[in-house]
Design a protein around this motif. Structure first.
Motif, mmCIF file in Angstrom:
data_model
loop_
_atom_site.group_PDB
_atom_site.id
_atom_site.type_symbol
_atom_site.label_atom_id
_atom_site.label_comp_id
_atom_site.label_asym_id
_atom_site.label_seq_id
_atom_site.Cartn_x
_atom_site.Cartn_y
_atom_site.Cartn_z
ATOM 1 N N LEU A 16 0.539 -5.764 -9.330
ATOM 2 C CA LEU A 16 1.968 -5.573 -9.596
ATOM 3 C C LEU A 16 2.753 -5.534 -8.288
ATOM 4 N N PHE A 17 3.971 -6.011 -8.346
ATOM 5 C CA PHE A 17 4.849 -5.999 -7.175
ATOM 6 C C PHE A 17 6.287 -5.961 -7.647
ATOM 7 N N LEU A 18 7.194 -5.684 -6.730
ATOM 8 C CA LEU A 18 8.622 -5.682 -7.044
ATOM 9 C C LEU A 18 9.306 -6.818 -6.299
ATOM 10 N N HIS A 19 10.260 -7.435 -6.969
ATOM 11 C CA HIS A 19 11.043 -8.493 -6.330
ATOM 12 C C HIS A 19 12.092 -7.859 -5.423
ATOM 13 N N ASN A 20 12.228 -8.400 -4.241
ATOM 14 C CA ASN A 20 13.244 -7.950 -3.302
ATOM 15 C C ASN A 20 14.583 -8.556 -3.732
ATOM 16 N N PHE A 24 17.653 -11.247 2.279
ATOM 17 C CA PHE A 24 17.160 -11.014 3.640
ATOM 18 C C PHE A 24 15.768 -10.411 3.603
ATOM 19 N N ASP A 25 14.973 -10.737 4.603
ATOM 20 C CA ASP A 25 13.629 -10.181 4.708
ATOM 21 C C ASP A 25 13.435 -9.682 6.134
ATOM 22 N N LEU A 26 12.591 -8.654 6.254
ATOM 23 C CA LEU A 26 12.356 -8.035 7.551
ATOM 24 C C LEU A 26 11.352 -8.856 8.354
ATOM 25 N N PRO A 108 13.949 -2.622 3.098
ATOM 26 C CA PRO A 108 14.371 -2.438 4.490
ATOM 27 C C PRO A 108 15.648 -3.188 4.874
ATOM 28 N N CYS A 109 15.966 -4.279 4.164
ATOM 29 C CA CYS A 109 17.179 -5.035 4.475
ATOM 30 C C CYS A 109 18.145 -4.940 3.303
ATOM 31 N N SER A 110 19.395 -4.642 3.607
ATOM 32 C CA SER A 110 20.412 -4.566 2.556
ATOM 33 C C SER A 110 20.768 -5.977 2.099
ATOM 34 N N PHE A 125 4.562 -2.505 5.951
ATOM 35 C CA PHE A 125 4.572 -3.823 6.604
ATOM 36 C C PHE A 125 5.857 -4.588 6.327
ATOM 37 N N GLY A 126 6.963 -4.053 6.701
ATOM 38 C CA GLY A 126 8.237 -4.731 6.487
ATOM 39 C C GLY A 126 8.682 -4.614 5.050
ATOM 40 N N SER A 127 8.767 -5.754 4.354
ATOM 41 C CA SER A 127 9.210 -5.764 2.960
ATOM 42 C C SER A 127 8.045 -5.847 1.980
#
Length: 148
Positions: A16-20, A24-26, A108-110, A125-127
């Protein structure tokens, strides 16, 4: 992903994962970078349809074809109906997890590309692995409901 889950005997929560929601990505743990949507101009399409490009990527195409044939054979060995049911179950779990966890997760990124302070984000690890704590709670709750 579903075939890998079945081959490795993983649980649904393992994949399972969540969509950003941010475009923007870190990158490099300090910079938010805009992720450009794929775009193919008419000139690019003409080049990709050309014999020059097709001969340039023939080895990659052969590898892609072999990988697809191997995946199809693996799906057949596992049972297409079984894989399809697992895919449906995964899609439903993703939808439910997204609905339940996304409002709680701070990436991490708006949406405007501003880097948020580390203490406000719930990612590794970032996003990557954003919302892992909520996803863990979600899967535990779903497992408890299934047992009842």
């Amino acid at each position: 992903l579903i075939v890998l889950k079945l081959l490795l005997n993983l649980d649904i929560h393992d994949i399972l994962f969540l969509h950003n929601p941010s475009p923007f990505d870190l990158v490099n743990a300090t910079t938010c970078v805009y992720q450009v949507s794929p775009f193919v101009s008419p000139g690019m399409k003409e080049f990709f349809d050309s014999q020059i490009w097709k001969s340039h990527i023939q080895d990659e195409q052969a590898l892609y074809q072999e990988a697809n044939e191997s995946l199809d054979a693996t799906i057949d060995a596992l049972g297409r109906f079984h894989v399809q049911k697992e895919l449906q179950r995964h899609r439903l779990a993703l939808q439910q997890a997204q609905s339940q966890c996304s409002p709680q997760v701070v990436f991490p990124c708006s949406k405007s590309g501003q880097l948020r302070p580390d203490e406000r984000t719930i990612c590794h690890f970032g996003s990557v692995e954003c919302g892992h704590a909520c996803l863990d709670k979600f899967t535990l709750s779903a497992e408890e409901k299934r047992r009842q």
